[in-house]
Design an enzyme around this catalytic site. Sequence first.
Site, PDB file in Angstrom:
ATOM      1  CG  ASN A   1      40.221  -1.885 -33.680  1.00  0.00           C
ATOM      2  OD1 ASN A   1      39.142  -1.315 -33.801  1.00  0.00           O
ATOM      3  ND2 ASN A   1      40.353  -2.985 -32.950  1.00  0.00           N
ATOM      4  CD  GLU A   2      38.299  -2.778 -29.925  1.00  0.00           C
ATOM      5  OE1 GLU A   2      38.869  -3.739 -29.375  1.00  0.00           O
ATOM      6  OE2 GLU A   2      37.116  -2.809 -30.273  1.00  0.00           O
TER       7      GLU A   2
ATOM      8  CE1 TYR B   1      31.058  -5.904 -30.652  1.00  0.00           C
ATOM      9  CE2 TYR B   1      32.843  -4.436 -30.012  1.00  0.00           C
ATOM     10  CZ  TYR B   1      32.217  -5.224 -30.961  1.00  0.00           C
ATOM     11  OH  TYR B   1      32.741  -5.327 -32.228  1.00  0.00           O
TER      12      TYR B   1
ATOM     13  CD  GLU C   1      35.355  -3.543 -33.857  1.00  0.00           C
ATOM     14  OE1 GLU C   1      35.034  -4.253 -32.869  1.00  0.00           O
ATOM     15  OE2 GLU C   1      36.513  -3.474 -34.286  1.00  0.00           O
TER      16      GLU C   1
ATOM     17  CG  ASN D   1      35.406  -0.382 -32.141  1.00  0.00           C
ATOM     18  OD1 ASN D   1      34.953   0.335 -33.034  1.00  0.00           O
ATOM     19  ND2 ASN D   1      36.506  -1.089 -32.284  1.00  0.00           N
TER      20      ASN D   1
ATOM     21  CG  HIS E   1      41.797  -4.836 -35.891  1.00  0.00           C
ATOM     22  ND1 HIS E   1      40.586  -4.211 -36.117  1.00  0.00           N
ATOM     23  CD2 HIS E   1      41.546  -5.751 -34.930  1.00  0.00           C
ATOM     24  CE1 HIS E   1      39.649  -4.745 -35.343  1.00  0.00           C
ATOM     25  NE2 HIS E   1      40.209  -5.701 -34.609  1.00  0.00           N
TER      26      HIS E   1
ATOM     27  CD1 TRP F   1      32.626  -7.971 -34.385  1.00  0.00           C
ATOM     28  CD2 TRP F   1      33.980  -6.727 -35.662  1.00  0.00           C
ATOM     29  NE1 TRP F   1      33.775  -8.685 -34.565  1.00  0.00           N
ATOM     30  CE2 TRP F   1      34.625  -7.937 -35.345  1.00  0.00           C
ATOM     31  CE3 TRP F   1      34.638  -5.785 -36.469  1.00  0.00           C
ATOM     32  CZ2 TRP F   1      35.907  -8.236 -35.800  1.00  0.00           C
ATOM     33  CZ3 TRP F   1      35.916  -6.082 -36.914  1.00  0.00           C
ATOM     34  CH2 TRP F   1      36.535  -7.293 -36.569  1.00  0.00           C
TER      35      TRP F   1
ATOM     36  CD  GLU G   1      35.906 -12.074 -30.689  1.00  0.00           C
ATOM     37  OE1 GLU G   1      35.809 -11.570 -31.818  1.00  0.00           O
ATOM     38  OE2 GLU G   1      36.133 -11.406 -29.658  1.00  0.00           O
ATOM     39  CD1 TRP G   2      39.717 -10.551 -31.239  1.00  0.00           C
ATOM     40  CD2 TRP G   2      41.738 -10.970 -32.128  1.00  0.00           C
ATOM     41  NE1 TRP G   2      39.913  -9.686 -32.298  1.00  0.00           N
ATOM     42  CE2 TRP G   2      41.133  -9.904 -32.857  1.00  0.00           C
ATOM     43  CE3 TRP G   2      43.011 -11.390 -32.511  1.00  0.00           C
ATOM     44  CZ2 TRP G   2      41.763  -9.274 -33.937  1.00  0.00           C
ATOM     45  CZ3 TRP G   2      43.638 -10.768 -33.598  1.00  0.00           C
ATOM     46  CH2 TRP G   2      43.008  -9.730 -34.283  1.00  0.00           C
TER      47      TRP G   2
ATOM     48  CD  GLN H   1      38.931 -10.195 -35.362  1.00  0.00           C
ATOM     49  OE1 GLN H   1      38.941  -8.982 -35.541  1.00  0.00           O
ATOM     50  NE2 GLN H   1      38.072 -10.778 -34.550  1.00  0.00           N
TER      51      GLN H   1
ATOM     52  NE  ARG I   1      37.142   0.185 -38.049  1.00  0.00           N
ATOM     53  CZ  ARG I   1      37.329  -0.611 -37.003  1.00  0.00           C
ATOM     54  NH1 ARG I   1      36.513  -1.613 -36.748  1.00  0.00           N
ATOM     55  NH2 ARG I   1      38.338  -0.407 -36.185  1.00  0.00           N
TER      56      ARG I   1
HETATM   57  O1  IFM Z   1      36.421  -9.204 -32.672  1.00  0.00           O
HETATM   58  C1  IFM Z   1      36.667  -8.050 -31.932  1.00  0.00           C
HETATM   59  C2  IFM Z   1      37.362  -7.005 -32.764  1.00  0.00           C
HETATM   60  O2  IFM Z   1      38.539  -7.484 -33.321  1.00  0.00           O
HETATM   61  C3  IFM Z   1      37.708  -5.813 -31.915  1.00  0.00           C
HETATM   62  N1  IFM Z   1      36.566  -5.329 -31.194  1.00  0.00           N
HETATM   63  C4  IFM Z   1      35.765  -6.291 -30.481  1.00  0.00           C
HETATM   64  C5  IFM Z   1      35.395  -7.449 -31.386  1.00  0.00           C
HETATM   65  C6  IFM Z   1      34.537  -8.478 -30.609  1.00  0.00           C
HETATM   66  O3  IFM Z   1      35.256  -8.979 -29.521  1.00  0.00           O
END
Ligand code: IFM
Length: 472
Positions: A179-180, A311, A375, A309, A135, A422, A429-430, A34, A91
Amino acid sequence: MTAADTRAEVRTADAATLRFPAGFRWGTATAAYQIEGAASEDGRTPSIWDTFSRTPGRVRNGDTGDIAADHYHRMREDVALMRELGVTDYRFSVAWPRVQPTGRGPALQKGLDFYRRLCDELREAGIRPVATLYHWDLPQELEDAGGWPRRETAERFAVYAGLTAEALGDRVATWTTLNEPWCAAFLGYGNGVHAPGRTSDADALRAAHHLNLAHGLAVDALRTALPAGTEVSLTLNLHVVRALTESAEDRDAARRIDAVANRIFLDPVFRGRLPEDLVRDTARVTDWSFVRDGDLAAVAAPIDSLGLNYYSPTVVAAGSSESPSPWAGAERHVRFLPAPGPRTAMDWPVDADGLYELLARLRDELPGVPLVITENGAAYEDYADPSGRVRDPERVAYLRGHLAAVRRAIEDGADVRGYFLWSLLDNFEWAYGYSKRFGIVHVDFASQRRTPKDSARWYADVIARGGLPAAP
Ligand code: IFM
């Protein structure tokens, strides 16, 4: 310090500050693909995200991580920004294709050197390096050989973890394996909105198991390579799933999503078993025969902390949703509803109570496991005004609300050791490319100019006072 001492300490708020426990870790987080750019420099080979982002139609505006925030060349400037913020921890993730191109064979010195320099710069600035080994940037060659649905990828990952730990073990304070993994398995192989963009429920479940196995085997490799006492962790994006009503049907919908989003990782990692209801729910998709004897014991290798993480929450009811989905067939029984309230630029609801609920659940279900928020943050439509200032009051409100929820959870007995915002920088952003800005530092991608937003100043103040300003 006992949990009771910690609770007493957070209660001693002076008039101006709602304090966090002494030693609480205040960090920022990023990920290699990223921010780094330099996609083909110093021997780095393509990852699945290079391939995916170069495939027309996969990423908004055709954006790629080729340059991103150019962190590979601006690392010193970025560490200096963190020093100014006063963060205690940073991180970052190590790019597998930079350190072990193709995912096999010896480590590449130049790739390792970048992370050595990064750690040295951080330590010089008094910041603890917290490294994530995966990641989402799987070397493309490993995907071509079958990717995460293939068992060998887990074995390859453990080798990569071991050789990275041997090289950086004297510099990194905390190691996170994955990660995730939910996103890697279910967005990557289930509904295909992430790399490698495959759509097979069976492959998504195989991928989830092999990611779990990769984690467990890597923990073992890390323990062998690292000095005793080094913190080893895993980061999950656990879903806060709420049933729309208390009806048995709606609660069953919530149970199904909890199984395929949360317990599919929590049960193997912390209890060495698969959730029985998950195996039942997914019987149409797979018989799980890819789980071999001894796998679940390997997955359950003890870890020192769990990264979370968070959100926003997910609201569900009985019903059905469309395929392909990231829910491995559960979507045939579940309807997803918009949670009420304000939303971020991702259209994600702002709901700090969800973070409290998550921490309270883990306090009860995983006693003795220290928790770290690895995050949390929000995207908004940020821009620099004519004076060059980036005002982001919504992000400040979001962060304040979520940090207050963390503090409340600590007061109520959750063992939360740190918070990583984060993200440090606006970044790739993917599938949304550069259209979503999560940073507390604004990046003008044309000039690569960095401008700390108002939220960066606010966070620096929180860190300096060791807690939240009592008045918003
Ligand atoms: O940007 C991502 C991150 O790479 C992984 N967790 C969620 C973030 C926001 O979408």
